[in-house]
Write an enzyme that holds these catalytic residues in place. Structure first.
Site, PDB file in Angstrom:
ATOM      1  N   GLY A  10       0.856  -1.180   0.000  1.00  0.00           N
ATOM      2  CA  GLY A  10       0.000   0.000   0.000  1.00  0.00           C
ATOM      3  C   GLY A  10       0.891   1.228   0.000  1.00  0.00           C
ATOM      4  N   GLY A  15       1.151   5.167   3.297  1.00  0.00           N
ATOM      5  CA  GLY A  15       2.323   4.420   2.830  1.00  0.00           C
ATOM      6  C   GLY A  15       3.423   5.362   2.347  1.00  0.00           C
ATOM      7  N   ASP A  34       2.068  -1.777  -4.533  1.00  0.00           N
ATOM      8  CA  ASP A  34       0.692  -1.283  -4.589  1.00  0.00           C
ATOM      9  C   ASP A  34      -0.030  -1.972  -5.737  1.00  0.00           C
ATOM     10  OD1 ASP A  34      -0.648   1.470  -3.252  1.00  0.00           O
ATOM     11  OD2 ASP A  34      -1.602   0.818  -5.118  1.00  0.00           O
ATOM     12  N   ARG A  83     -11.403   5.417   4.711  1.00  0.00           N
ATOM     13  CA  ARG A  83     -12.727   5.906   5.093  1.00  0.00           C
ATOM     14  C   ARG A  83     -13.086   7.230   4.442  1.00  0.00           C
ATOM     15  NH1 ARG A  83     -14.355   6.640  11.084  1.00  0.00           N
ATOM     16  NH2 ARG A  83     -12.154   7.128  11.216  1.00  0.00           N
ATOM     17  N   ARG A  89     -15.829   2.684  10.212  1.00  0.00           N
ATOM     18  CA  ARG A  89     -14.743   1.729   9.998  1.00  0.00           C
ATOM     19  C   ARG A  89     -15.300   0.386   9.556  1.00  0.00           C
ATOM     20  NH1 ARG A  89     -12.335   4.349  14.332  1.00  0.00           N
ATOM     21  NH2 ARG A  89     -10.464   5.396  13.627  1.00  0.00           N
ATOM     22  N   ASN A  96     -11.821  -4.547   2.664  1.00  0.00           N
ATOM     23  CA  ASN A  96     -10.454  -4.678   3.144  1.00  0.00           C
ATOM     24  C   ASN A  96     -10.096  -6.087   3.604  1.00  0.00           C
ATOM     25  OD1 ASN A  96      -9.977  -2.097   2.408  1.00  0.00           O
ATOM     26  ND2 ASN A  96     -10.011  -1.220   4.467  1.00  0.00           N
ATOM     27  N   ILE A 119      -2.067  -1.514   9.389  1.00  0.00           N
ATOM     28  CA  ILE A 119      -2.699  -0.218   9.672  1.00  0.00           C
ATOM     29  C   ILE A 119      -4.113  -0.161   9.088  1.00  0.00           C
ATOM     30  CG2 ILE A 119      -2.487   2.292   9.342  1.00  0.00           C
ATOM     31  CD1 ILE A 119       0.451   2.057   9.263  1.00  0.00           C
ATOM     32  N   ARG A 152      -2.642  10.858  20.357  1.00  0.00           N
ATOM     33  CA  ARG A 152      -3.719  11.857  20.317  1.00  0.00           C
ATOM     34  C   ARG A 152      -4.100  12.300  21.726  1.00  0.00           C
ATOM     35  NH1 ARG A 152      -7.021   8.606  15.515  1.00  0.00           N
ATOM     36  NH2 ARG A 152      -6.183   9.853  13.820  1.00  0.00           N
ATOM     37  N   HIS A 176      -9.554   0.126  18.520  1.00  0.00           N
ATOM     38  CA  HIS A 176      -9.203   1.440  17.971  1.00  0.00           C
ATOM     39  C   HIS A 176     -10.442   2.336  17.936  1.00  0.00           C
ATOM     40  CE1 HIS A 176      -7.066   4.363  15.779  1.00  0.00           C
ATOM     41  NE2 HIS A 176      -7.427   4.025  14.561  1.00  0.00           N
TER      42      HIS A 176
HETATM   43  N1  APR Z   1      -2.868  -4.485  -2.891  1.00  0.00           N
HETATM   44  C1  APR Z   1      -1.996  -3.471  -2.790  1.00  0.00           C
HETATM   45  N2  APR Z   1      -2.361  -2.189  -2.648  1.00  0.00           N
HETATM   46  C2  APR Z   1      -3.666  -1.933  -2.628  1.00  0.00           C
HETATM   47  C3  APR Z   1      -4.658  -2.933  -2.732  1.00  0.00           C
HETATM   48  C4  APR Z   1      -4.208  -4.267  -2.881  1.00  0.00           C
HETATM   49  N3  APR Z   1      -5.063  -5.259  -2.986  1.00  0.00           N
HETATM   50  N4  APR Z   1      -5.873  -2.339  -2.675  1.00  0.00           N
HETATM   51  C5  APR Z   1      -5.663  -1.025  -2.529  1.00  0.00           C
HETATM   52  N5  APR Z   1      -4.344  -0.776  -2.515  1.00  0.00           N
HETATM   53  C6  APR Z   1      -3.656   0.499  -2.379  1.00  0.00           C
HETATM   54  C7  APR Z   1      -4.318   1.651  -3.092  1.00  0.00           C
HETATM   55  O1  APR Z   1      -4.005   1.658  -4.479  1.00  0.00           O
HETATM   56  C8  APR Z   1      -3.741   2.847  -2.359  1.00  0.00           C
HETATM   57  O2  APR Z   1      -2.539   3.312  -2.966  1.00  0.00           O
HETATM   58  O3  APR Z   1      -3.677   0.885  -1.010  1.00  0.00           O
HETATM   59  C9  APR Z   1      -3.417   2.283  -0.957  1.00  0.00           C
HETATM   60  C10 APR Z   1      -4.271   2.895   0.121  1.00  0.00           C
HETATM   61  O4  APR Z   1      -3.916   4.222   0.216  1.00  0.00           O
HETATM   62  P1  APR Z   1      -4.955   5.408   0.535  1.00  0.00           P
HETATM   63  O5  APR Z   1      -6.225   5.124  -0.170  1.00  0.00           O
HETATM   64  O6  APR Z   1      -4.236   6.677   0.280  1.00  0.00           O
HETATM   65  O7  APR Z   1      -5.247   5.199   2.079  1.00  0.00           O
HETATM   66  P2  APR Z   1      -4.397   5.720   3.327  1.00  0.00           P
HETATM   67  O8  APR Z   1      -4.860   7.079   3.697  1.00  0.00           O
HETATM   68  O9  APR Z   1      -2.949   5.507   3.076  1.00  0.00           O
HETATM   69  O10 APR Z   1      -4.933   4.721   4.450  1.00  0.00           O
HETATM   70  C11 APR Z   1      -4.643   3.335   4.364  1.00  0.00           C
HETATM   71  O11 APR Z   1      -4.977   2.950   6.715  1.00  0.00           O
HETATM   72  O12 APR Z   1      -5.834   4.220   8.469  1.00  0.00           O
HETATM   73  C12 APR Z   1      -6.110   3.234   7.523  1.00  0.00           C
HETATM   74  O13 APR Z   1      -8.445   3.561   7.091  1.00  0.00           O
HETATM   75  C13 APR Z   1      -7.163   3.678   6.548  1.00  0.00           C
HETATM   76  O14 APR Z   1      -7.523   1.494   5.676  1.00  0.00           O
HETATM   77  C14 APR Z   1      -6.916   2.746   5.416  1.00  0.00           C
HETATM   78  C15 APR Z   1      -5.399   2.565   5.432  1.00  0.00           C
END
Ligand code: APR
Length: 322
Positions: A10, A15, A34, A83, A89, A96, A119, A152, A176
């Site tokens: 991710g 990430g 990713d 989210r 959540r 997820n 995470i 926090r 959480h």
């Molecule tokens: N394999 C790899 N990467 C994936 C997959 C997968 N199957 N599905 C989604 N992704 C990638 C997305 O392409 C994206 O780049 O996971 C990344 C998630 O990043 P964001 O959408 O920017 O989310 P972020 O704000 O980083 O939060 C990630 O942490 O706090 C938690 O709720 C939040 O579940 C979320 C996670």
């Protein structure tokens, strides 16, 4: 000696921030995996180009597909959907859970000796699913929640008392967010437990309860403020994961609140729940068990019950997890 390898499954908002912080702290080389092609490569290159300015040495790379996580020392999982305003959540669970199955299988195959920090939300269920899917020992798989929740809490207490965050500690248990159980008597300002500060007239129990509630609502408060697209908290969650990875890689044996696998601790079996643990070279080296008072016990049990409900739903959605 070769550098450590930190694999990020991710490479989104959190990430990408973790990759930068890992570089800044020189924790090791970073690979970003990713589902998207281009984004992980672009972030890796952008961060690598900051290294001559910021003064760190690390190889950064990224791409699509999980084979690149091979032999990672630490894997940090943020893959999934995050989210959006108005989304709980739990709404995230169905999507997820599938992502955890794929990420877990890849970790089991390519990085079976890694320390894994999850995470992705809903955290307490997702870390359970990932450990099952990976087949890694439970002590090598933890969830990042408590470090963030306690940070926090510490920040709000420092603001309340107009003191340095460095002099504030906070002890939290349970799931959480909404399910968080803060233990006031183990939370301190300058070493003074919060109930004593109430007696000294620094604050009131009601005010502390308000602060604790604000901590529980924090994910939503930040989401509501950001208002754009799928924005949600980034910097504090990333910093929290880095603190956990640092303790593992340097065998610091920090006592950090994490979603840890409980096998009888606090009367809970085969569930990931937020508790203080010692993180060192062996992963979770010890679960710190404290005696809970009646009200604390009730709140903790309620929190455990809500985690169990999420895990039961996950089990039904993904029966292969057992
Ligand atoms: N394999 C790899 N990467 C994936 C997959 C997968 N199957 N599905 C989604 N992704 C990638 C997305 O392409 C994206 O780049 O996971 C990344 C998630 O990043 P964001 O959408 O920017 O989310 P972020 O704000 O980083 O939060 C990630 O942490 O706090 C938690 O709720 C939040 O579940 C979320 C996670």
């Amino acid at each position: 000696m070769a550098r450590n390898k930190i694999a990020l499954i991710g490479g989104g908002q959190i990430g990408g921030t973790i990759a930068l912080l890992a570089g800044l702290k020189e924790l090791g080389d970073v690979v970003i995996s990713d589902i998207l092609d281009g984004v992980p490569q672009g972030k890796a290159l952008d961060i690598a180009e900051s290294s001559p300015i910021l003064g760190f040495d690390a190889d950064l790379s990224g791409g699509r597909g999980h084979a690149q996580i091979k032999d990672a020392d630490v894997v940090i999982v943020t893959a999934g959907v995050s989210r959006r305003p108005g989304m709980s959540r739990d709404d995230l669970l169905a999507v997820n859970a599938k992502v955890m199955c794929a990420a877990g299988a890849a970790i089991g195959k390519y990085a079976p000796n890694a320390f894994v920090i999850v995470i992705t939300n809903p955290l307490d269920a997702m870390v359970w699913a990932l450990q099952k899917a990976s087949g890694l020992p439970p002590r090598k798989v933890v969830g990042m929640a408590g470090v963030l929740d306690s940070a926090r809490f510490r920040w709000f207490l420092a603001e309340e008392f107009k003191v340095s965050v460095e002099d504030v500690t906070a002890f939290v248990l349970g799931g959480h967010g909404e399910a968080l159980v803060p233990l006031f008597r183990y939370s301190t300002v300058g070493g003074i437990p919060l109930p004593d500060l109430v007696k000294l007239g620094w604050t009131t129990k009601d005010r502390l309860d308000e602060i604790a509630q604000r901590v529980r609502d924090q994910g939503t408060e930040v989401v509501d403020l950001l208002k754009v697209g799928n924005a949600s908290p980034i910097y504090a969650p990333a910093a929290a994961a880095i603190e956990m990875a640092d303790s593992y890689l340097k065998d610091k044996k920090r006592i950090l609140p994490c979603a840890a696998h409980l096998s009888g601790h606090y009367g809970v079996k085969d569930l990931y729940v937020g508790v203080p643990v010692v993180i060192g070279a062996a992963g979770v080296e010890k679960v710190v068990e404290v005696t809970l008072g009646p009200a604390e016990k009730t709140a903790f049990q309620k929190s455990v019950a809500s985690v169990r409900t999420l895990v039961d739903v996950t089990r039904r959605l993904e029966p292969s997890l057992g």
